[in-house]
Structure formats: structure tokens, C-alpha cells
Design a protein around this motif. Structure first.
Motif, PDB file in Angstrom:
ATOM      1  N   ASN A  71     108.536   2.218  71.073  1.00  0.00           N
ATOM      2  CA  ASN A  71     109.120   1.302  70.099  1.00  0.00           C
ATOM      3  C   ASN A  71     109.649   2.093  68.903  1.00  0.00           C
ATOM      4  O   ASN A  71     109.176   3.189  68.604  1.00  0.00           O
ATOM      5  CB  ASN A  71     108.105   0.246  69.661  1.00  0.00           C
ATOM      6  CG  ASN A  71     106.849   0.843  69.048  1.00  0.00           C
ATOM      7  OD1 ASN A  71     106.521   1.996  69.257  1.00  0.00           O
ATOM      8  ND2 ASN A  71     106.128   0.037  68.291  1.00  0.00           N
ATOM      9  N   PHE A  72     110.633   1.548  68.230  1.00  0.00           N
ATOM     10  CA  PHE A  72     111.286   2.283  67.153  1.00  0.00           C
ATOM     11  C   PHE A  72     111.784   1.330  66.078  1.00  0.00           C
ATOM     12  O   PHE A  72     111.764   0.106  66.240  1.00  0.00           O
ATOM     13  CB  PHE A  72     112.452   3.123  67.702  1.00  0.00           C
ATOM     14  CG  PHE A  72     113.380   2.374  68.603  1.00  0.00           C
ATOM     15  CD1 PHE A  72     114.394   1.575  68.099  1.00  0.00           C
ATOM     16  CD2 PHE A  72     113.230   2.458  69.990  1.00  0.00           C
ATOM     17  CE1 PHE A  72     115.256   0.878  68.940  1.00  0.00           C
ATOM     18  CE2 PHE A  72     114.082   1.773  70.844  1.00  0.00           C
ATOM     19  CZ  PHE A  72     115.098   0.978  70.316  1.00  0.00           C
ATOM     20  N   VAL A  73     112.226   1.926  64.974  1.00  0.00           N
ATOM     21  CA  VAL A  73     112.735   1.174  63.829  1.00  0.00           C
ATOM     22  C   VAL A  73     114.253   1.320  63.778  1.00  0.00           C
ATOM     23  O   VAL A  73     114.775   2.442  63.751  1.00  0.00           O
ATOM     24  CB  VAL A  73     112.126   1.676  62.508  1.00  0.00           C
ATOM     25  CG1 VAL A  73     112.721   0.915  61.319  1.00  0.00           C
ATOM     26  CG2 VAL A  73     110.606   1.546  62.524  1.00  0.00           C
ATOM     27  N   THR A  74     114.955   0.181  63.763  1.00  0.00           N
ATOM     28  CA  THR A  74     116.415   0.176  63.707  1.00  0.00           C
ATOM     29  C   THR A  74     116.871  -0.366  62.361  1.00  0.00           C
ATOM     30  O   THR A  74     116.455  -1.444  61.944  1.00  0.00           O
ATOM     31  CB  THR A  74     117.007  -0.695  64.831  1.00  0.00           C
ATOM     32  OG1 THR A  74     116.587  -0.187  66.097  1.00  0.00           O
ATOM     33  CG2 THR A  74     118.536  -0.689  64.763  1.00  0.00           C
ATOM     34  N   LEU A  75     117.729   0.381  61.693  1.00  0.00           N
ATOM     35  CA  LEU A  75     118.320  -0.053  60.433  1.00  0.00           C
ATOM     36  C   LEU A  75     119.708  -0.615  60.714  1.00  0.00           C
ATOM     37  O   LEU A  75     120.563   0.066  61.289  1.00  0.00           O
ATOM     38  CB  LEU A  75     118.423   1.128  59.463  1.00  0.00           C
ATOM     39  CG  LEU A  75     119.031   0.834  58.083  1.00  0.00           C
ATOM     40  CD1 LEU A  75     118.124  -0.091  57.291  1.00  0.00           C
ATOM     41  CD2 LEU A  75     119.286   2.134  57.334  1.00  0.00           C
ATOM     42  N   SER A 181     102.304   1.415  59.998  1.00  0.00           N
ATOM     43  CA  SER A 181     101.259   0.474  60.401  1.00  0.00           C
ATOM     44  C   SER A 181     101.815  -0.636  61.279  1.00  0.00           C
ATOM     45  O   SER A 181     101.220  -0.993  62.304  1.00  0.00           O
ATOM     46  CB  SER A 181     100.613  -0.120  59.148  1.00  0.00           C
ATOM     47  OG  SER A 181      99.695  -1.142  59.489  1.00  0.00           O
ATOM     48  N   LEU A 182     102.975  -1.172  60.893  1.00  0.00           N
ATOM     49  CA  LEU A 182     103.576  -2.262  61.659  1.00  0.00           C
ATOM     50  C   LEU A 182     103.969  -1.816  63.056  1.00  0.00           C
ATOM     51  O   LEU A 182     103.866  -2.571  64.022  1.00  0.00           O
ATOM     52  CB  LEU A 182     104.803  -2.790  60.925  1.00  0.00           C
ATOM     53  CG  LEU A 182     104.532  -3.589  59.639  1.00  0.00           C
ATOM     54  CD1 LEU A 182     105.824  -3.823  58.876  1.00  0.00           C
ATOM     55  CD2 LEU A 182     103.853  -4.914  59.964  1.00  0.00           C
ATOM     56  N   ARG A 183     104.417  -0.597  63.174  1.00  0.00           N
ATOM     57  CA  ARG A 183     104.841  -0.100  64.485  1.00  0.00           C
ATOM     58  C   ARG A 183     103.640   0.251  65.361  1.00  0.00           C
ATOM     59  O   ARG A 183     103.635  -0.044  66.557  1.00  0.00           O
ATOM     60  CB  ARG A 183     105.745   1.111  64.321  1.00  0.00           C
ATOM     61  CG  ARG A 183     106.138   1.729  65.664  1.00  0.00           C
ATOM     62  CD  ARG A 183     107.381   2.560  65.609  1.00  0.00           C
ATOM     63  NE  ARG A 183     107.354   3.566  64.568  1.00  0.00           N
ATOM     64  CZ  ARG A 183     108.333   4.433  64.362  1.00  0.00           C
ATOM     65  NH1 ARG A 183     109.419   4.396  65.130  1.00  0.00           N
ATOM     66  NH2 ARG A 183     108.260   5.330  63.413  1.00  0.00           N
ATOM     67  N   SER A 184     102.624   0.869  64.775  1.00  0.00           N
ATOM     68  CA  SER A 184     101.499   1.338  65.569  1.00  0.00           C
ATOM     69  C   SER A 184     100.548   0.217  65.981  1.00  0.00           C
ATOM     70  O   SER A 184      99.826   0.348  66.968  1.00  0.00           O
ATOM     71  CB  SER A 184     100.721   2.411  64.798  1.00  0.00           C
ATOM     72  OG  SER A 184     100.179   1.885  63.603  1.00  0.00           O
ATOM     73  N   ILE A 191     111.118  -2.957  65.417  1.00  0.00           N
ATOM     74  CA  ILE A 191     111.336  -3.368  64.035  1.00  0.00           C
ATOM     75  C   ILE A 191     112.800  -3.214  63.657  1.00  0.00           C
ATOM     76  O   ILE A 191     113.421  -2.174  63.926  1.00  0.00           O
ATOM     77  CB  ILE A 191     110.451  -2.540  63.085  1.00  0.00           C
ATOM     78  CG1 ILE A 191     108.971  -2.735  63.441  1.00  0.00           C
ATOM     79  CG2 ILE A 191     110.706  -2.918  61.627  1.00  0.00           C
ATOM     80  CD1 ILE A 191     108.029  -1.833  62.661  1.00  0.00           C
ATOM     81  N   PHE A 192     113.338  -4.253  63.019  1.00  0.00           N
ATOM     82  CA  PHE A 192     114.736  -4.242  62.574  1.00  0.00           C
ATOM     83  C   PHE A 192     114.773  -4.457  61.062  1.00  0.00           C
ATOM     84  O   PHE A 192     114.230  -5.434  60.558  1.00  0.00           O
ATOM     85  CB  PHE A 192     115.530  -5.327  63.295  1.00  0.00           C
ATOM     86  CG  PHE A 192     115.654  -5.077  64.776  1.00  0.00           C
ATOM     87  CD1 PHE A 192     116.747  -4.400  65.295  1.00  0.00           C
ATOM     88  CD2 PHE A 192     114.646  -5.489  65.642  1.00  0.00           C
ATOM     89  CE1 PHE A 192     116.849  -4.144  66.656  1.00  0.00           C
ATOM     90  CE2 PHE A 192     114.742  -5.228  67.009  1.00  0.00           C
ATOM     91  CZ  PHE A 192     115.842  -4.554  67.508  1.00  0.00           C
ATOM     92  N   LEU A 193     115.397  -3.524  60.371  1.00  0.00           N
ATOM     93  CA  LEU A 193     115.525  -3.600  58.919  1.00  0.00           C
ATOM     94  C   LEU A 193     116.914  -4.111  58.573  1.00  0.00           C
ATOM     95  O   LEU A 193     117.913  -3.485  58.931  1.00  0.00           O
ATOM     96  CB  LEU A 193     115.309  -2.218  58.289  1.00  0.00           C
ATOM     97  CG  LEU A 193     114.035  -1.466  58.686  1.00  0.00           C
ATOM     98  CD1 LEU A 193     113.979  -0.119  57.960  1.00  0.00           C
ATOM     99  CD2 LEU A 193     112.790  -2.283  58.409  1.00  0.00           C
ATOM    100  N   ASP A 194     116.967  -5.244  57.884  1.00  0.00           N
ATOM    101  CA  ASP A 194     118.234  -5.805  57.406  1.00  0.00           C
ATOM    102  C   ASP A 194     118.528  -5.155  56.057  1.00  0.00           C
ATOM    103  O   ASP A 194     117.874  -5.438  55.061  1.00  0.00           O
ATOM    104  CB  ASP A 194     118.106  -7.318  57.279  1.00  0.00           C
ATOM    105  CG  ASP A 194     119.392  -7.972  56.798  1.00  0.00           C
ATOM    106  OD1 ASP A 194     120.440  -7.294  56.784  1.00  0.00           O
ATOM    107  OD2 ASP A 194     119.346  -9.153  56.417  1.00  0.00           O
ATOM    108  N   SER A 195     119.514  -4.279  56.035  1.00  0.00           N
ATOM    109  CA  SER A 195     119.750  -3.405  54.883  1.00  0.00           C
ATOM    110  C   SER A 195     120.790  -3.950  53.913  1.00  0.00           C
ATOM    111  O   SER A 195     121.673  -4.727  54.300  1.00  0.00           O
ATOM    112  CB  SER A 195     120.222  -2.037  55.389  1.00  0.00           C
ATOM    113  OG  SER A 195     120.657  -1.212  54.340  1.00  0.00           O
TER     114      SER A 195
END
Length: 249
Positions: A71-75, A181-184, A191-195
Motif C-alpha cells: 500500500n502507498f500514499v498518492t498525492l 501510522s495510518l498506512r501501517s 491513502i489519497f491526499l487531496d492537495s
């Protein structure tokens, strides 16, 4: 023997926690009708008339998932205001939940002009991201909101108690710790960050330091090639996944 019993008890506790999470997810149900989804600028994905648009997000999701087995974080970054970056972030997060083995978390990081809670018609009385970052005693669970869609949660931007949206919260250790913490906590959570926009302020560039992947959203017919190039230049080329041209601005 005591050590063995303790280890066994710990293993059973972990299994129970996993099963509890599974039961919770199975019990989730979509309360939103196609009309309510449309009111929230969410593509009514069960309506065959929207298949081409749904498939475009499914294709983008598949391309993202091919980048990593974890899993990963996308901006998701709009070039400028009015590009529809929040629309893309919202529906891209939704597309991940089409796979019942995956969950998605959308975080509204546009602290100056938040829109996700309004678009999704969510009462944010408990606060959101900014409240968590400003209050060392705040708990993560308190800012997670149900959206009416299975496996999709929202962390709204919240409202600063200090009235100061210029503070560099995104560069703080607490912000980095939050995302870790949210990812683990869930290995199947994306996770998607609305920038905020890439042009005009450093917020998007700061957020990109916390993300694994960056997607730039350009308003079709709104942003010039020069604007897009200038916005793309803010990000690490190794993280930059490409540009999405959006007509739903």
C-alpha cells in the motif's frame, strides 16, 4: 510453558482483532443511492451509463497499483484552483474500493480551501486533520469519518483553533507520524491526499515529500502547457506518475 501460553494468547488476540476488522468491513453497506452519489460528485459506479468514466478511473487505479506490491500514499495535485483535483482524488480513492480486499482513505489536505466534507455532505463536528496536528492529545480514530461507501473513509481538513493556516503543518513530525501510522495499521489501506494547487504556494511540494506517488490534475482547456510544466517541476521525477486532464472542473 508459561511463555508458550502467553505467545499463544497473543496470537489468538491478533487473530481476533483481524477477524473483528473483517466482520466490520463485511457489515458495511452503501446507504447512498445513485442520485446521492451524483450529488456528492461521486460517479454512480453501479449505473451502466457511467461505465466509460468509471473505467477511466479503474484504469488509472490499475496503473497505480502496478507501481508497488504494498500500500502507498498518492498525492493528487491540481495545477491551479478550479481544475477539479478534489473530484479526481475522491473518485480515484473510490475506485480502489471496487476491490473488496482493499480499503481507501481520503485526506483533505487543502487547509485553506477544504471541499471534501462539503461535497460528501459530512458533519465534521469532531474536527479533522488540522485539529489533530495542533492537538498532541488528539486521537487518530476521532477524525476518521464514514462516507456511506464501504471501505472508504475520509479525514476532513478540519478547522484551526488558532486561525492560522500558514503554519507549516505538513513539514511537522506529527504529520509524518500520522501517515506512517495510518498506512501501517492496515496493510490493505491506500491513502489519497487531496492537495492544494501546485502553483502559488509551497504546500503541495511539502506534501509530496510524504507521498510515494504524485498525480497532477490539469483542467482541460484551463491550464496552459507552460502552467502544467511549471507545476510538474515542483515534484521529484521519480514520484511523478503523470498528468490527468479533467473536464469536470
Amino acid at each position: 510453558m508459561n511463555d508458550f501460553n502467553q505467545s499463544a494468547a497473543e496470537a489468538l488476540a491478533r487473530m481476533a482483532a483481524i477477524e473483528h476488522r473483517s466482520v466490520v468491513r463485511r457489515s458495511e453497506s452503501t446507504a447512498l443511492t445513485p442520485g446521492q452519489l451524483a450529488e456528492r460528485s461521486i460517479i454512480p459506479y453501479l449505473d451502466g451509463a457511467n461505465r466509460p468514466l468509471v473505467d477511466s478511473f479503474r484504469d488509472l487505479r490499475t496503473r497505480l497499483l502496478s507501481i508497488s506490491n504494498e500500500n502507498f500514499v498518492t498525492l493528487v495535485v491540481p495545477v491551479s484552483n478550479g481544475c477539479g483535483g478534489s473530484f479526481v482524488a475522491r473518485n480515484l480513492a473510490l475506485s480502489v474500493t471496487f476491490d473488496q480486499s482493499k480499503t481507501a482513505l481520503l485526506i483533505d489536505c487543502n487547509l485553506r480551501h477544504p471541499t471534501q466534507h462539503t461535497a460528501m455532505k459530512i458533519d465534521t463536528a469532531r474536527g479533522g486533520l488540522i485539529n489533530y496536528l495542533e492537538d498532541p492529545e488528539a486521537e487518530v480514530d476521532g477524525m476518521l469519518y464514514a462516507t456511506g461507501i464501504p471501505r472508504l473513509k475520509l479525514i476532513p481538513a478540519g478547522r484551526s483553533t488558532y486561525g492560522d493556516m500558514e503554519a507549516e503543518h505538513f513539514a511537522s513530525f506529527r504529520m509524518r507520524l500520522l501517515l506512517d501510522s495510518l498506512r501501517s495499521s492496515y496493510s490493505d489501506r491506500y491513502i489519497f491526499l487531496d492537495s492544494p494547487p501546485a502553483l502559488g504556494a509551497p504546500d503541495a511540494r511539502m506534501l509530496s515529500e510524504l507521498a510515494d506517488v504524485v498525480i497532477l490534475v490539469a483542467g482541460y482547456g484551463r491550464n496552459t502547457p507552460a502552467d502544467i510544466a511549471a507545476a510538474a517541476g515542483n515534484f521529484d521525477p521519480r514520484k511523478f506518475a503523470g498528468v490527468v486532464f479533467n473536464e469536470n472542473a
